[in-house]
Design a protein around this motif. Structure first.
Motif, short mmCIF file in Angstrom:
data_model
loop_
_atom_site.label_atom_id
_atom_site.label_comp_id
_atom_site.label_asym_id
_atom_site.label_seq_id
_atom_site.Cartn_x
_atom_site.Cartn_y
_atom_site.Cartn_z
N ASP A 290 38.37 24.97 35.73
CA ASP A 290 38.63 26.01 36.85
C ASP A 290 37.39 26.48 37.51
OD1 ASP A 290 40.42 27.15 38.34
OD2 ASP A 290 41.42 28.49 36.86
N LYS B 87 38.64 32.33 33.21
CA LYS B 87 38.74 33.56 33.85
C LYS B 87 39.83 34.36 32.95
CE LYS B 87 40.36 32.23 37.71
NZ LYS B 87 40.85 31.92 39.05
N ASP C 245 43.63 33.65 31.22
CA ASP C 245 44.55 32.47 31.97
C ASP C 245 45.02 31.55 31.03
OD1 ASP C 245 44.26 33.12 34.55
OD2 ASP C 245 43.25 31.55 35.20
N THR D 63 46.09 27.06 38.57
CA THR D 63 46.10 27.13 37.30
C THR D 63 47.62 26.59 36.69
OG1 THR D 63 44.50 29.03 37.37
CG2 THR D 63 45.50 28.33 35.17
MG LIG Z 1 43.95 30.23 38.61
#
Ligand SMILES: [Mg+2]
Ligand SMILES: Nc1ncnc2c1ncn2[C@@H]1O[C@H](COP(=O)(O)OP(=O)(O)O)[C@@H](O)[C@H]1O
Lengths: 655, 397
Positions: A448, A221, A224, A192
């Motif tokens: 992601d 997530k 993030d 990330t």
């Molecule tokens: Mg990540």
């Protein structure tokens, strides 16, 4: 940007050796160094062949170290055991110092001249300088010149030297090649972070002649990507790296956040709900027509079903927003989920009453049931994203802005809803890019957990088909996929295969044992399995071999730190949430004014009025809100009936 | 509880120049007759509540016969159905444009009718355990509209209003009225009401299972033919009013027979035909009309007729048809013009004559002006100016 080669000739660090068993070839060579040397796996070296007099400088070869060996002149291990009399502690006292050798294997990155292609000459080996790195990686073709298109990706670091490594924008963002894939284990691979850093690099270095660029990031997530506009902590080493790479260490200047509501329809479903920050989170709300446009997504979570697709098409073409006759004597105008349900009920009842058949207008009742179930599923499971009859609130299609990150927070949305958001957002991007009216020329879409959306096995789904389609055709449109996953081997082969640029962070050893990695030498695999945080291995079309780089921490607040610094607000009760949203639009508004207005109103009406205010942004938000709610009309009891007085009949018939 | 829902009476509407034996306008008498028949039926059906969803009168200053006639009929209802409240709202036609104008509708309060003209009112009828939110045209035209929502307190909630739902507006503004307030479905929230009684759209139309336009009782719009066409295409049973069972909103349509029919004879395609051949076809169409055209409102479209041919038609015969029918409209159309006169950009959707026609079609007029004739004249003037301009342009080019 690239440092010129050091003046004077530095001392060589090794020499190419070739034996019958280990010959030098055009693509690989071996060299030895002193035992104490600064290089290691991944180091870039330069070989200078012996000069050839009048014919100009000799052949120069650049290579990257892929393996290393150490051994001595011992005939067998037994000799050493005997010499130390079997006691390791006495081995050091051994009278004669054995001759020891450091032998390295390097893969050729580039030869100069390129033709004729010959085995690597048995010349002196030097540590590569900045300029050498640029040559070795063929970056000279795009980092210099009239229209440079280099995008810094990190610093090549070896032998005390740091050289910036650039990707070619034409190969990262199209049209020559495009897409980026990054894999590696969670929490260590810095996936990330690397994407965040690279986006900043792109925004600063995307060449002017290529126009405007934006990014659409799906936050899947936790927190993030919720604080991309907030500065994070950087140390001096990071700052130095930023300087060396020519990137300003600052958070993104323009970030737009979108999140659906929670089921209550007023509290936003995101972790960016701290009072100081929630103000710039726009709600993402879709109605029936937006959902129906992409209803295939919902159906095709399990597998593509052509019959259901046909029925969905029928609904959106012939039924939605039109006067529609159900064939059993009822007429419908379907605009909301509730209307649609009414139609379904009429169809099922009609079929049952008539007892005729299982078919309704060429659609089988099972297909209709399936579609009905999926649609009602989404409206209940994604209540805050899908509104029954309220107005929708969407991304600014057609008004995307240059150097802006659009974060769509779906971290807490049901997987079904995530698919929907995803499919609709990407399809809309595609549509506008095709028409060239998105507002920017290129968009990076960051996904992601790619393995969830484009898994290697399992049924064919709409979302996977769509990702495959972008990965194959997106580069011509400026639709660029940046995707991350833990295990590359679990992602659909063609989706990763189409990524022009691939990054690897710290890798899992089992993953490295899968067939996809057999081109890597054992030493490179070990390096990958132990890669320190902040280092990446890069594959890029211009680089003939994978290259290791070090990148600085992204200059934005990490999600984890963000929720500590800006703790998410607790969900507000309905009234308070309405007050909060209105007050955000107009500071003069006082809570009691709003509460009085909405007392005893239906939440749906309040939400609709609120959405209208948000859309219109009137000067006087409260007045507009009141107007949208409408004035309440109090009941008055009709006066007691009085008998009509017996009137004299009017003397004449008027007609 | 049984509710009767009427709308768009347009009393005082006048059309054509045929007169009654007493010298009044025949169509005005027809319109009144339709309402009289509706009242006859109401006295038999005996609803518990009667609502009229606007446009009781065709204009703010209705004719004297219309005022008297309504008084008589409401009196019949009040005397015959003593317990049934009557709620009447003003529509866009009978709403005064300024306060000084005042409204004749208030007169009927003397009969105990609930007349709602400017502000919305919620009238509770405890004996019916019912509340009626009556929303006249004026209330919908204000910046701050009333919230069209039921309130607690009554078991049954009825919404009465006059306006057009955005998604069923017809593009020609012929079935609904141009000046009507616009409404959206979320505005109405039909699901929250026991019944929504709408006015302002002249053909029976359901908006939801429990929300209906009752339609007008007669063709009270200058462009009746569009309505005739819509009634045919949607298989609407004609003109009438609705009886509604509340709760449950089970509706039944009560047809009201009109004094005469609107007959749209099958069109003739005149391309390539001589005047004689056309005469023959016209005569055939007239002869084939069922019922016969006598005293009916009749239209016959003849497409693709050159100006010269039209001149040579058998005009005495046509005059005869005109004498037999209440109105006989032989609509002879020229071949589609290639060029748009009037300087509009090519390909524009509304050539100037259409725009004018539309404008004149909705401009407020005195009750006794024949709008059809008014529009026809206006468009003819424009045609002439356009023709002259085109000639001049051709001459100078
Ligand atoms: Mg990540
Ligand atoms: N360039 C870097 N240098 C040092 N630490 C880093 C760097 N990039 C990321 N980190 C740290 O590594 C950790 C994991 O990063 P993250 O991007 O969340 O990994 P992943 O997405 O692969 O799970 C974070 O705590 C982050 O602060």
């Amino acid at each position: 940007m690239i440092r010129p080669a050091e003046p004077g000739s530095p001392a060589p660090l090794g020499r190419v050796v070739a034996t019958e068993l280990k010959p030098a070839t055009p693509h690989q060579f071996h060299f030895w160094t002193a035992n104490e040397t600064t290089i290691g796996i991944g180091a870039i070296v330069k070989v200078e062949g012996p000069g050839v007099g009048d014919q100009g400088p000799g052949r120069v070869v650049y290579g990257v170290v892929t393996d290393g060996f150490a051994y001595s002149d011992l005939a067998t291990p037994l000799h050493d055991v005997v010499a130390a009399e079997g006691d390791p502690a006495r081995a050091a006292e051994s009278p004669s110092v054995r001759q020891e050798i450091r032998l390295w294997t390097a893969a050729v990155l580039r030869q100069q001249p390129e033709e004729p292609l010959q085995p690597v000459p048995l010349g002196a080996v030097y540590v590569a300088s900045d300029a050498d790195v640029a040559q070795a990686l063929r970056m000279d073709a795009y980092v210099t010149g009239a229209q440079p298109s280099g995008i810094p990706v990190g610093l090549y670091t070896a032998a005390g030297l740091e050289a910036p490594v650039y990707l070619d924008a034409d190969f990262l963002l199209g049209p020559e090649a495009a897409h980026l894939n990054i894999s590696g284990v969670s929490g260590l691979a810095t996936k990330t972070s690397a994407v965040e850093f690279l986006l900043a690099s792109i925004f600063e270095h995307f060449p002017a002649h290529k126009g405007r660029v934006a990014a659409l990031c799906f936050n899947v997530k936790g927190p993030d990507l919720c604080f991309l506009d907030r500065p994070g902590a950087l140390d001096d080493a990071d700052r130095r790296r930023y300087e060396r790479l020519g990137i300003t260490p600052q958070p993104f200047e323009r970030v737009r956040y979108y999140a659906p509501f929670k089921a209550d329809g007023v509290n936003l479903n995101t972790l960016r709900t701290h009072p100081d920050l929630v103000g710039d989170v726009e709600p993402l709300v879709w109605g029936l027509s937006e959902v129906l446009d992409f209803a295939e997504v919902l159906l095709n979570r399990d597998d593509i079903d052509a019959k259901a697709d046909a029925f969905i098409d029928f609904l959106s073409d012939r039924v939605l927003n039109k006067e529609f006759d159900d064939g059993f004597g009822g007429s419908h105008r379907v605009q909301t989920f509730a209307d649609l349900n009414g139609l379904f009920r009429a169809i099922f009842d009609g079929l049952e009453l008539s007892g005729r058949s299982d078919m309704w207008r060429t659609h089988h009742i099972a297909t209709i049931r399936k579609v009905r179930n999926r649609l009602s599923n989404i409206s209940t499971r994604c209540k805050g994203l899908v509104t029954d009859d309220g107005p929708s609130s969407d991304l600014p299609w057609g008004r995307f802005e240059d150097r802006t990150v659009y974060v769509v927070d779906v971290a807490n949305v049901d997987p079904l809803g995530q698919d929907l958001v995803f499919a609709r957002a990407v399809s809309k991007l595609r549509e506008h890019l095709e028409r060239r009216d998105l507002g920017v020329e290129a968009v990076v879409v960051f996904v992601d957990e790619l393995n969830k959306y484009a898994p290697g096995d399992g049924p064919e789904t709409y979302v996977r088909k769509m990702l495959l389609d972008i990965s194959e055709r997106g580069r011509y449109l400026g639709l660029v996929l940046f995707a991350a996953e833990q295990f590359r081997s679990q992602v659909h082969r063609r989706v990763v295969g189409n990524a022009g640029t691939t990054l690897f962070g710290r890798m899992d050893a089992d993953e490295l044992a899968t067939p996809g990695y057999h081109v890597l030498s054992p030493a490179v695999k070990i390096k990958l399995a132990t890669l320190p945080i902040g280092e990446l291995m890069v594959r890029h079309p211009h680089f003939t071999q994978p290259i290791f780089v070090r990148f600085p921490r992204p200059a934005v607040l990490r999600g984890r730190d963000g929720v500590e610094r800006f703790p998410p607000a607790a969900d507000l009760p309905f009234e308070e949430a309405v007050v909060r949203q209105l007050a955000r639009l107009d500071r003069r508004i006082r809570p009691n004014q709003v509460k009085d207005l909405i007392a005893e109103r239906r939440p749906d009406d309040v939400r609709r009025a609120l959405a209208a205010v948000r859309r219109t942004r009137p000067d006087d938000a409260l007045a507009y809100f009141r107007r949208m709610l409408g004035a309440r009309v109090a009941p008055a009891t009709a006066p007691a009936r009085e008998a009509v007085p017996p009137l004299n009949p009017i003397s004449e018939e008027p007609y | 509880m049984k509710l009767a829902h009427l709308a768009d009476l347009h009393l005082g509407f006048r059309q054509y120049d045929r007169q009654t034996p007493r010298g009044g306008n025949q169509r005005e008498a027809d319109v009144a007759e339709a309402f009289r028949r509706a009242v006859d039926d109401l006295l038999v059906q005996r609803p518990d509540l009667i609502v009229v969803s606007g446009d009781v009168f065709h204009s703010v200053r209705p004719t004297n016969p219309a005022i008297l006639f309504l008084f008589q009929q409401l009196h019949r209802l009040r005397a015959g159905l003593a317990d049934a409240p009557i709620v009447v709202i003003a529509g866009n036609h009978d709403t005064p444009r300024s306060v000084e104008t005042g409204t004749i509708l208030k007169l009927y309060e003397a009969l105990g009718v609930h007349v709602v003209v400017d502000q919305a009112r919620r009238i509770a009828f405890p004996q019916l355990d019912c509340a009626v939110l009556a929303v006249p045209h004026q209330a919908l035209m204000q910046a701050e509209r009333p919230a069209l929502r039921p309130e607690r307190g009554a078991a049954h909630n009825i919404l009465v209003l006059h306006g057009v739902l955005e998604d069923i507006i017809d593009p020609e503004w012929s079935v609904s009225d141009y000046g009507s307030a616009r409404l959206t479905r979320p505005d109405l929230a039909a699901a929250q009401w026991d019944y929504v009684a709408l006015g302002g759209y002249h053909v029976l139309h359901d908006v939801a299972a429990n929300a209906w336009y009752a339609g007008s009782l007669e063709y009270v719009n200058p462009r009746a033919w569009v309505q005739v066409r819509e009634e045919a295409s949607r298989e609407v049973p004609g003109k009438g009013y609705l009886l509604v069972e509340v709760p449950g909103a089970r509706t039944s349509f009560r047809p009201v027979a009109a004094a005469r029919k609107h007959l749209d004879l099958p069109p003739i395609h005149g391309a390539g035909l001589t005047a004689r051949q056309l005469d023959e076809q016209i005569a055939q169409r007239v002869a084939g009309s069922k019922p016969a055209i006598d005293d009916q409102v009749v239209r016959l479209i003849v497409y693709d007729v050159a100006a010269g041919t039209a001149r040579d038609l058998d005009h005495p015969a046509i005059r005869q048809y005109k004498a037999r029918a209440l109105n006989f409209h032989l609509d002879v159309r020229r071949p589609e013009p290639q060029r748009v006169v009037g300087g509009g950009a090519p390909g524009r959707r509304h050539p100037l004559p259409d725009t004018l026609r539309e404008f004149l079609g909705r401009r407020p007029l005195d009750a006794d002006l024949d709008r059809d004739e008014f529009v026809r004249l206006g468009v003819a003037y424009l045609d002439r100016v356009g023709g002259e301009a085109a000639e001049r342009a051709a001459g100078s080019g």
